[in-house]
Write an enzyme that holds these catalytic residues in place. Structure first.
Site, short mmCIF file in Angstrom:
data_model
loop_
_atom_site.label_atom_id
_atom_site.label_comp_id
_atom_site.label_asym_id
_atom_site.label_seq_id
_atom_site.Cartn_x
_atom_site.Cartn_y
_atom_site.Cartn_z
N ASP A 37 44.08 2.62 41.52
CA ASP A 37 42.33 2.41 42.18
C ASP A 37 42.23 4.02 41.82
O ASP A 37 42.53 4.72 42.94
CB ASP A 37 42.04 1.92 43.30
CG ASP A 37 40.51 2.93 43.58
OD1 ASP A 37 39.72 2.75 42.29
OD2 ASP A 37 40.22 2.57 44.27
N HIS A 38 42.50 4.71 39.62
CA HIS A 38 42.37 5.80 39.70
C HIS A 38 40.49 5.43 38.94
O HIS A 38 39.63 5.56 38.61
CB HIS A 38 43.10 6.00 38.71
CG HIS A 38 44.49 6.40 39.01
ND1 HIS A 38 45.60 6.74 38.55
CD2 HIS A 38 45.06 5.98 40.48
CE1 HIS A 38 46.81 6.34 39.06
NE2 HIS A 38 46.39 6.57 40.48
N THR A 104 46.35 8.72 51.10
CA THR A 104 45.71 10.05 51.23
C THR A 104 44.79 10.83 49.77
O THR A 104 43.93 11.10 49.86
CB THR A 104 46.07 11.24 51.62
OG1 THR A 104 47.23 11.46 51.10
CG2 THR A 104 46.56 10.77 53.19
N GLY A 105 45.19 9.90 48.34
CA GLY A 105 44.29 10.19 47.47
C GLY A 105 45.20 11.41 46.33
O GLY A 105 45.98 11.92 47.04
N GLU A 106 44.93 11.67 45.35
CA GLU A 106 45.26 12.44 44.36
C GLU A 106 43.78 13.19 43.77
O GLU A 106 43.07 13.03 43.77
CB GLU A 106 45.83 12.07 43.27
CG GLU A 106 46.68 11.43 44.01
CD GLU A 106 47.17 10.76 42.75
OE1 GLU A 106 49.00 10.13 41.65
OE2 GLU A 106 46.27 9.50 41.57
N ASN A 109 41.69 11.98 41.26
CA ASN A 109 40.49 11.23 41.59
C ASN A 109 39.46 10.97 42.84
O ASN A 109 38.33 11.56 42.43
CB ASN A 109 41.55 9.98 41.71
CG ASN A 109 42.51 9.47 40.95
OD1 ASN A 109 42.29 9.27 39.60
ND2 ASN A 109 44.04 9.06 41.38
#
Length: 194
Positions: A37-38, A104-106, A109
């Site tokens: 999911d990017h 926790t995401g990047e 993104n």
């Protein structure tokens, strides 16, 4: 119990190509599909479809394979209430064959569309709160949620999951593995260098 899954690279292929891969994977005995999911791909030559739309299409075109995001970040680009609704919808379409992978995401993104990139510990706290809110909404009750990061007032999901959706928490460091064990139903990770 060991399950053999297939990673769909949303940053590499067009959505139609990914859908064909999912159908072939199911026919060849894979038990689960994990889709990235990017918002941005890893390179300018890549792809980055909206994974939640793709999961709905995959749910409609498959029959037995489990599917879910590997992983989605329910704390910045998305409000956790929207992720609760998206996962419930996929579960409904898939007859309960879904899971929710969260992390926790990047910055790649999240930052381009939010201008936010809190420190890791704050993102962990946000994710824990997001998981609590998501689980509350999946009950089908009206939810008044007063957290440090998220609030709802009489929020209710009207399309509920077909069954209980397991939440797998991304873990690339030992502290995250602890959070996965404490707040999740399992962990999701990738292999590293020896």
């Amino acid at each position: 119990m060991l399950k053999i899954g297939y990673k769909i690279g949303a940053e590499q292929f067009l959505p139609s190509e990914m859908l064909e891969q999912a159908i072939v994977a199911e026919k060849n005995g894979f038990e689960s599909i994990d889709v990235s999911d990017h918002f941005h791909p890893w390179s300018e030559e890549g792809q980055a479809c909206f994974s939640w739309s793709w999961l709905g299409a995959a749910a409609a075109r498959t029959e037995t394979i489990e599917l879910g995001p590997g992983v989605t970040c329910p704390i910045l680009r998305y409000n956790p209430a929207i992720i609760a609704q998206a996962a419930a919808t996929v579960s409904s379409l898939a007859g309960g064959r879904t899971y929710l992978g969260v992390g926790t995401g990047e910055a790649l993104n999240e930052y381009p569309v939010t201008f936010e990139w809190p420190a890791f510990r704050e993102r962990q706290a946000m994710m824990i709160e997001a998981v609590q809110l998501i689980r509350s909404l999946w009950t089908g009750e009206k939810v008044d949620f007063q957290g440090c990061y998220y609030r709802t007032k009489q929020a209710k999901l009207y399309t509920l999951p077909k069954n209980e959706i397991p939440i797998y928490i991304s873990s690339l460091v030992p502290e995250s593995a602890y959070l996965a064990g404490y707040y999740g139903d399992g962990l999701i990770t990738v292999g590293g260098s020896p």
